[in-house]
Design an enzyme around this catalytic site. Structure first.
Site, PDB file in Angstrom:
ATOM      1  N   GLY A 146       0.817  -1.212   0.000  1.00  0.00           N
ATOM      2  CA  GLY A 146       0.000   0.000   0.000  1.00  0.00           C
ATOM      3  C   GLY A 146       0.844   1.252   0.000  1.00  0.00           C
ATOM      4  N   GLY A 156       0.248   5.740   0.860  1.00  0.00           N
ATOM      5  CA  GLY A 156      -0.633   6.842   1.223  1.00  0.00           C
ATOM      6  C   GLY A 156       0.162   8.100   1.463  1.00  0.00           C
ATOM      7  N   GLY A 157      -0.507   9.117   2.029  1.00  0.00           N
ATOM      8  CA  GLY A 157       0.158  10.376   2.310  1.00  0.00           C
ATOM      9  C   GLY A 157       1.288  10.228   3.312  1.00  0.00           C
ATOM     10  CG  PHE A 158       2.528   7.709   7.406  1.00  0.00           C
ATOM     11  CD1 PHE A 158       2.352   8.363   8.617  1.00  0.00           C
ATOM     12  CD2 PHE A 158       3.532   6.762   7.307  1.00  0.00           C
ATOM     13  CE1 PHE A 158       3.179   8.093   9.695  1.00  0.00           C
ATOM     14  CE2 PHE A 158       4.364   6.484   8.380  1.00  0.00           C
ATOM     15  CZ  PHE A 158       4.183   7.149   9.576  1.00  0.00           C
ATOM     16  N   GLY A 159       3.259   7.485   3.636  1.00  0.00           N
ATOM     17  CA  GLY A 159       4.380   6.803   2.994  1.00  0.00           C
ATOM     18  C   GLY A 159       3.960   5.440   2.498  1.00  0.00           C
ATOM     19  CB  VAL A 210       1.691   0.061   3.853  1.00  0.00           C
ATOM     20  CG1 VAL A 210       1.367  -0.977   4.915  1.00  0.00           C
ATOM     21  CG2 VAL A 210       1.127   1.424   4.243  1.00  0.00           C
ATOM     22  CG  ASP A 231      -8.935  10.683   6.590  1.00  0.00           C
ATOM     23  OD1 ASP A 231      -9.828  11.057   5.801  1.00  0.00           O
ATOM     24  OD2 ASP A 231      -7.821  10.273   6.215  1.00  0.00           O
TER      25      ASP A 231
END
Length: 226
Positions: free
Chosen positions: A25, A27-30, A32, A143
């Site tokens: 995966g 996302g905005g975090f980084g 996965v 969210d």
């Protein structure tokens, strides 16, 4: 901090040195990654991207919040890694990934019969009741969307991604916020002008619109087939 710390070497070994083959995966975090510890325990590793503008704040928020929460419908944070420039969160692995991978796939969505959909909805509701009322801390997720609902091997839902969550003091019914956060398509239009959260507004924000098809994300109404 009451949370196990993982060495960078341990996480790197578990993910085969963050191999692309183990990437599950983004996302905005980084990114996965899926991994496996020496005792054969499967894990999911959320690795903070160095280009993430809000990632560090979200990392701190998740460590502070999820470590204090325990419920069968919340994803379990096993620990974190903070070594050098690396910031990573280590979770229990969810083999069925996120709810959106079922809802928005014609073939996989056919696996979700009415009973399963009802159980998923009920599990999400139980997780929210725990966050809003039953835990030691009153927490608003801010969210909640289908990509943040993970499914275990038995298709039990678990709320994840608490990077934008906000904690209330137990005796407070509302709190000020600096800005509206969340994902377009899941944030109710009526909250666009609000800069505080309250019990009444919390209830209103659970009423997801079934007409917001023009938004960037697909609506929750797909959980209930026509």
């Amino acid at each position: 901090m009451d949370l196990p710390l993982f060495d960078l070497s341990t996480v790197a070994m578990a993910t085969d040195n963050f191999s692309n083959a183990n990437k599950i995966g983004e996302g905005g975090f980084g990114l996965v990654y899926k991994g496996k510890l020496e005792e054969d325990q499967e894990i999911a590793v959320k690795r903070l991207s160095r280009n993430s503008t809000q990632g560090l704040d979200e990392f701190k928020n998740e460590v502070m919040l999820i470590a204090k929460l325990q419920h069968r419908n919340l994803v379990r944070l096993l620990g974190c890694c903070a070594e050098g420039d690396e910031r990573m969160l280590v979770y229990e692995y969810m083999p069925n990934k996120s709810l959106d991978t079922f809802l928005f796939d014609v073939t996989r969505s056919s696996c979700l019969d009415w009973r399963m959909r009802y159980n998923i909805i009920l599990g999400i509701a139980r997780g929210l009741v725990y966050l809003h009322q039953d835990s030691r801390f009153r927490i608003i997720h801010r969210d909640l969307k289908v990509s943040n609902i993970l499914l275990d091997k038995e298709m039990n839902p678990k709320i994840s991604d608490f990077g934008m969550a906000r904690i209330f003091r137990g005796d407070h019914g509302e709190a000020n916020t600096k800005r509206v956060v969340g994902t377009y398509g899941y944030v109710s239009r009526v909250c666009n002008g609000w800069n505080f959260l309250s019990e009444v507004r919390r209830l209103q924000l659970r009423s997801f619109s079934t007409r917001d098809y023009e938004r960037e994300e697909k609506p929750w109404s797909v959980l209930i087939p026509s």
